[in-house]
Design an enzyme around this catalytic site. Structure first.
Site, short mmCIF file in Angstrom:
data_model
loop_
_atom_site.label_atom_id
_atom_site.label_comp_id
_atom_site.label_asym_id
_atom_site.label_seq_id
_atom_site.Cartn_x
_atom_site.Cartn_y
_atom_site.Cartn_z
N CYS A 94 0.81 -1.22 0.00
CA CYS A 94 0.00 0.00 0.00
C CYS A 94 0.84 1.27 0.00
O CYS A 94 1.49 1.56 -1.00
CB CYS A 94 -0.96 -0.05 1.17
SG CYS A 94 -2.45 0.90 0.86
N HIS A 190 -3.02 -6.04 2.53
CA HIS A 190 -2.78 -5.96 3.97
C HIS A 190 -3.21 -7.29 4.60
O HIS A 190 -3.82 -8.14 3.92
CB HIS A 190 -3.65 -4.85 4.59
CG HIS A 190 -3.20 -3.47 4.28
ND1 HIS A 190 -2.00 -2.95 4.72
CD2 HIS A 190 -3.80 -2.48 3.57
CE1 HIS A 190 -1.89 -1.69 4.32
NE2 HIS A 190 -2.96 -1.38 3.61
N1 GLN Z 1 -2.74 6.81 2.02
C1 GLN Z 1 -2.60 5.82 0.97
C2 GLN Z 1 -3.94 5.53 0.27
O1 GLN Z 1 -4.98 5.76 0.86
C3 GLN Z 1 -2.05 4.52 1.52
C4 GLN Z 1 -2.96 3.90 2.56
C5 GLN Z 1 -2.35 2.64 3.16
O2 GLN Z 1 -1.13 2.48 3.21
N2 GLN Z 1 -3.22 1.74 3.63
O3 GLN Z 1 -3.93 5.04 -0.86
#
Ligand code: GLN
Length: 241
Positions: A94, A190
């Site tokens: 991510c 994740h």
């Molecule tokens: N802020 C980034 C997004 O919303 C990454 C979010 C995250 O790492 N879960 O795409």
């Protein structure tokens, strides 16, 4: 043999259980009698950036990403690029994935330059992609969950990690999920990802150990529990896409 893991920005980029990826890599090495050491690398002066065989770069909030982006825009980004050029692997999820690309354009605020290690670019969309993510790939299935507003698009030097079966993946449009370029992998899985996707964990372990060791052959592990977790997560995802 021994394994050296560099955990990137663990204080800023380790949400949604992403630290479990570092635990999985370390444990799958130790179960094979391979000593594993983990060192943190965060904002500021990095000691021995040439030490890691593999880096882990987790997810984070937008505000953490601009701090990390600014840090990677300096000497640490250069050190990370040199490390990859010398054969180190990276697993990123991510926000970490986004910052390995050319840039991440958040919904609010200026574009954050990426480390330029993956040929991908990301810009935030209005709707967040939140939910289970099931992916198919030539090397095996993957499951996790996604929570991101970023839409990531691959350039010609990167290939998708897999194709989306359930969920949105890179951008919710082209049915791709993640990116692979050399020994660098980015994804939106994740969960954490590696504990229940053992084939991917071992792929990274193999790449990491090959940086300093020859003739690396990983003994087969009993992955019954890991595969049961993947099956269960996949069934839940398919029942509630
Ligand atoms: N802020 C980034 C997004 O919303 C990454 C979010 C995250 O790492 N879960 O795409």
């Amino acid at each position: 043999m021994d394994l050296r893991i560099g955990h990137l920005y663990p204080d800023l980029m380790s949400i949604y259980g992403d630290k479990g990826n570092v635990i999985a890599l370390s444990q799958r090495a130790r179960w094979r009698g391979i000593a594993a050491e983990v060192r943190p690398y965060s904002v500021g002066e990095w000691r021995e950036p040439e030490w890691p065989d593999v880096w882990f770069f987790g997810g984070g909030q937008d505000q953490g990403q601009d701090l990390v982006g600014a840090d990677l825009a300096g000497r640490n980004g250069e050190s990370l690029r040199k490390s990859v050029a010398s054969g180190a692997a990276i697993f990123s999820v991510c926000g970490g994935y986004q910052l390995l690309g050319t840039e991440y354009v958040p919904e609010v605020g200026a574009a954050i330059p990426g480390a330029g290690i993956l040929d991908v670019t990301t810009r935030a969309g209005r709707k967040r992609f939140v939910g289970n993510l099931v992916v198919d790939s030539a090397d095996g299935p993957l499951v996790g969950f996604e929570n991101h507003s970023g839409r990531t698009y691959l350039g010609p030097k990167a290939v998708p990690l897999g194709s989306v079966v359930v969920g949105n993946g890179n951008n919710g449009e082209d049915k791709t999920e993640g990116a692979i370029q050399g020994k660098v992998i980015g994804c939106y899985l994740h969960g954490s990802c590696l504990p229940k996707n053992p084939w991917l964990a071992d792929r990274l372990l193999q790449w990491a150990l090959e940086r300093r060791h020859t003739d690396v052959k990983l003994a087969k592990l009993d992955d019954e529990a890991e595969l049961a977790a993947r099956t269960q997560a996949t069934e839940v995802a398919q029942a509630r896409p």
